[in-house]
Every structure is written in C-alpha cells, then in structure tokens.
Design an enzyme around this catalytic site. Structure first.
Site, mmCIF file in Angstrom:
data_model
loop_
_atom_site.group_PDB
_atom_site.id
_atom_site.type_symbol
_atom_site.label_atom_id
_atom_site.label_comp_id
_atom_site.label_asym_id
_atom_site.label_seq_id
_atom_site.Cartn_x
_atom_site.Cartn_y
_atom_site.Cartn_z
ATOM 1 N N LYS A 205 50.528 42.317 30.945
ATOM 2 C CA LYS A 205 49.106 42.403 31.202
ATOM 3 C C LYS A 205 48.736 43.695 31.936
ATOM 4 O O LYS A 205 47.598 44.141 31.902
ATOM 5 C CB LYS A 205 48.660 41.234 32.102
ATOM 6 N N GLY A 206 49.711 44.242 32.653
ATOM 7 C CA GLY A 206 49.436 45.343 33.572
ATOM 8 C C GLY A 206 48.750 46.554 32.964
ATOM 9 O O GLY A 206 47.982 47.246 33.632
ATOM 10 N N GLU B 39 51.752 52.085 29.000
ATOM 11 C CA GLU B 39 52.371 51.338 30.098
ATOM 12 C C GLU B 39 51.636 51.612 31.401
ATOM 13 O O GLU B 39 51.185 52.734 31.639
ATOM 14 C CB GLU B 39 53.830 51.796 30.270
ATOM 15 N N ASP B 40 51.546 50.612 32.253
ATOM 16 C CA ASP B 40 50.943 50.855 33.565
ATOM 17 C C ASP B 40 51.935 51.544 34.500
ATOM 18 O O ASP B 40 51.578 52.449 35.229
ATOM 19 C CB ASP B 40 50.387 49.570 34.194
ATOM 20 N N ASP C 136 59.188 51.627 36.277
ATOM 21 C CA ASP C 136 59.819 51.330 37.555
ATOM 22 C C ASP C 136 61.338 51.499 37.390
ATOM 23 O O ASP C 136 61.848 52.615 37.477
ATOM 24 C CB ASP C 136 59.404 49.893 37.923
ATOM 25 N N PHE D 193 54.567 48.951 47.694
ATOM 26 C CA PHE D 193 54.125 47.797 46.901
ATOM 27 C C PHE D 193 52.665 48.018 46.517
ATOM 28 O O PHE D 193 51.768 47.896 47.335
ATOM 29 C CB PHE D 193 54.299 46.474 47.653
ATOM 30 N N ASP E 278 49.355 43.841 39.501
ATOM 31 C CA ASP E 278 49.071 42.622 40.257
ATOM 32 C C ASP E 278 50.112 42.328 41.333
ATOM 33 O O ASP E 278 51.196 42.898 41.352
ATOM 34 C CB ASP E 278 49.058 41.416 39.314
ATOM 35 N N ARG F 202 44.418 42.746 39.912
ATOM 36 C CA ARG F 202 44.440 43.587 38.710
ATOM 37 C C ARG F 202 43.092 44.282 38.491
ATOM 38 O O ARG F 202 43.026 45.344 37.884
ATOM 39 C CB ARG F 202 44.762 42.741 37.469
HETATM 40 C C1 PRP Z 1 55.615 45.550 34.802
HETATM 41 C C2 PRP Z 1 54.907 46.741 34.199
HETATM 42 C C3 PRP Z 1 55.901 47.333 33.250
HETATM 43 C C4 PRP Z 1 57.238 46.912 33.820
HETATM 44 C C5 PRP Z 1 57.902 48.098 34.439
HETATM 45 O O1 PRP Z 1 55.355 44.430 34.010
HETATM 46 O O2 PRP Z 1 53.724 46.349 33.556
HETATM 47 O O3 PRP Z 1 55.740 46.810 31.947
HETATM 48 O O4 PRP Z 1 56.985 45.902 34.778
HETATM 49 O O5 PRP Z 1 59.071 47.742 35.114
HETATM 50 P P1 PRP Z 1 60.513 48.280 34.756
HETATM 51 O O6 PRP Z 1 60.431 49.760 34.564
HETATM 52 O O7 PRP Z 1 61.318 47.917 35.992
HETATM 53 O O8 PRP Z 1 61.020 47.547 33.564
HETATM 54 P P2 PRP Z 1 55.464 42.918 34.539
HETATM 55 O O9 PRP Z 1 56.749 42.337 34.057
HETATM 56 O O10 PRP Z 1 55.225 42.895 36.015
HETATM 57 O O11 PRP Z 1 54.302 42.151 33.789
HETATM 58 P P3 PRP Z 1 52.705 42.338 33.870
HETATM 59 O O12 PRP Z 1 52.404 43.677 33.241
HETATM 60 O O13 PRP Z 1 52.155 41.209 33.079
HETATM 61 O O14 PRP Z 1 52.280 42.297 35.324
#
Ligand code: PRP
Length: 179
Positions: A42-43, A98-99, A102, A151, A158, A164
């Site tokens: 969703k991000g 992508e948001d 990480d 954070f 979120d 969000r």
């Molecule tokens: C988050 C974000 C990326 C991913 C990045 O998604 O939206 O897709 O994590 O992390 P990484 O580089 O460690 O793989 P999340 O799983 O939190 O879902 P969301 O977007 O629904 O909040």
C-alpha cells in the site's frame, strides 16, 4: 505537524518539487512508448498517483502487493506477493513505483517476479532510499530522497496502518511505537 511526529524530514513542498523532476525523467525515458506503471501497495499509493500525474507518458496503471512487514517495525524476512497484477506484463516495459527501498529484499523479489512474467524491461522509481539498511545488493533506477535510518511515516508510509495520509514524511515519536 501531527502530534505523534517528532520532526518533519521531507516537507510537502520538497516532495512536490522532486516528484515533478521524477515525472519529467519518466517523460524523457519513455517518450513514445506505453509502459505499465505498477504500484506496489500500500505504501506506494500516494507517490504513485502524484508521480503519474507529473509525467506526460501514456501509462497503463496496475497494482500488486508484496509484504514482509505486517504490523512489525522490523523486516520479517522473505517478501511474498500477496496480491497479483490485474494484467499481463509479458513483452511490456514496466515502471515499478516504490515508496521505500530498505533492506532491498522487496526489489530483488519484484525484479525476479517481472523477469519471470516476461517483462521487456523494469525501471524502478523509489520515493525514498535508506542505504544504511541494505542487506541485499539492489537499488532503484531513480530515487527521490535518501533518508537516514529513522522510523518514518507519511506520504504513504505507515506505522500499524496509520499516518499514510500525512502530506509530508516525518519521524515518528519513540513513545508511539514503544508503547
Ligand atoms: C514496505 C515498502 C516496500 C518494502 C521495502 O512495504 O512499501 O515495498 O517495505 O522494504 P525492503 O527493502 O526491506 O524489502 P510493507 O511490507 O511495509 O507494506 P506496505 O507498503 O503495505 O506498508
């Protein structure tokens, strides 16, 4: 500022200016083509809708979800595709939006996913990058902002499904997630 936030890391104005630049970059790169822009829910949803309105490329919109975090603040490991695309990407140029990048695991998973589906190319546009958190070698083709390992919430990101819809990116107060 929302009372649960400690400080704003990226303001609404800074986001708007950088999203415009990213949109122009897409316009140049994909001029004359008809790529599929994929929102990884969703991000990425907030960034996705602003970014696509900042580009002049004709795009098809599609949506999917990959998850590894749930309500936790630490990665649970291998990301999983939890909702598939609506359409085929075989033979298509894909713009993955992508948001945040990480650990990089989601990007590795998604690049492999699109390759398996026969995409012609994959271009990743990320709003945020946290290079200090990387555990696998992976990066976006275009990154709007590099951020420290705080954070953060807002503009799609979120904590336990809240924040969000904040129009800026802010650091969450420790007292909120250490309750
Ligand atoms: C988050 C974000 C990326 C991913 C990045 O998604 O939206 O897709 O994590 O992390 P990484 O580089 O460690 O793989 P999340 O799983 O939190 O879902 P969301 O977007 O629904 O909040």
């Amino acid at each position: 500022m929302h009372p649960d936030c400690e400080r704003i890391l990226v303001s609404e104005e800074e986001i708007a200016a950088r999203v415009k630049e990213a949109g122009r970059w897409l316009t140049e790169k994909f001029r004359g083509t008809f790529p599929v822009a994929v929102c990884n829910l969703k991000g990425s949803s907030v960034f996705f809708s602003d970014l696509l309105r900042a580009t002049q490329v004709d795009v098809e919109m599609d949506f999917m979800a990959v998850s590894s975090y749930g309500a936790q603040t630490i990665s649970a490991g291998q990301p999983k595709v939890t909702r598939d695309l609506f359409s085929s990407v075989a033979g298509r140029d894909v713009i993955l939006v992508e948001d945040i990048v990480d650990t990089g695991r989601t990007l590795v998973t998604l690049r492999r996913f699109f390759a398996d589906r026969g995409a012609k190319s994959v271009t990743v546009v990320a709003l945020l990058d946290k290079p200090s958190r990387r555990v696998v070698d992976s990066q976006a083709d275009y990154t709007c902002f590099e951020v420290e390992d705080a954070f953060i919430v807002g503009y799609g990101l979120d904590y336990a499904e809240r924040y969000r819809n904040l129009p800026y990116i802010a650091e969450l107060k420790r007292s909120v997630y250490e309750k």
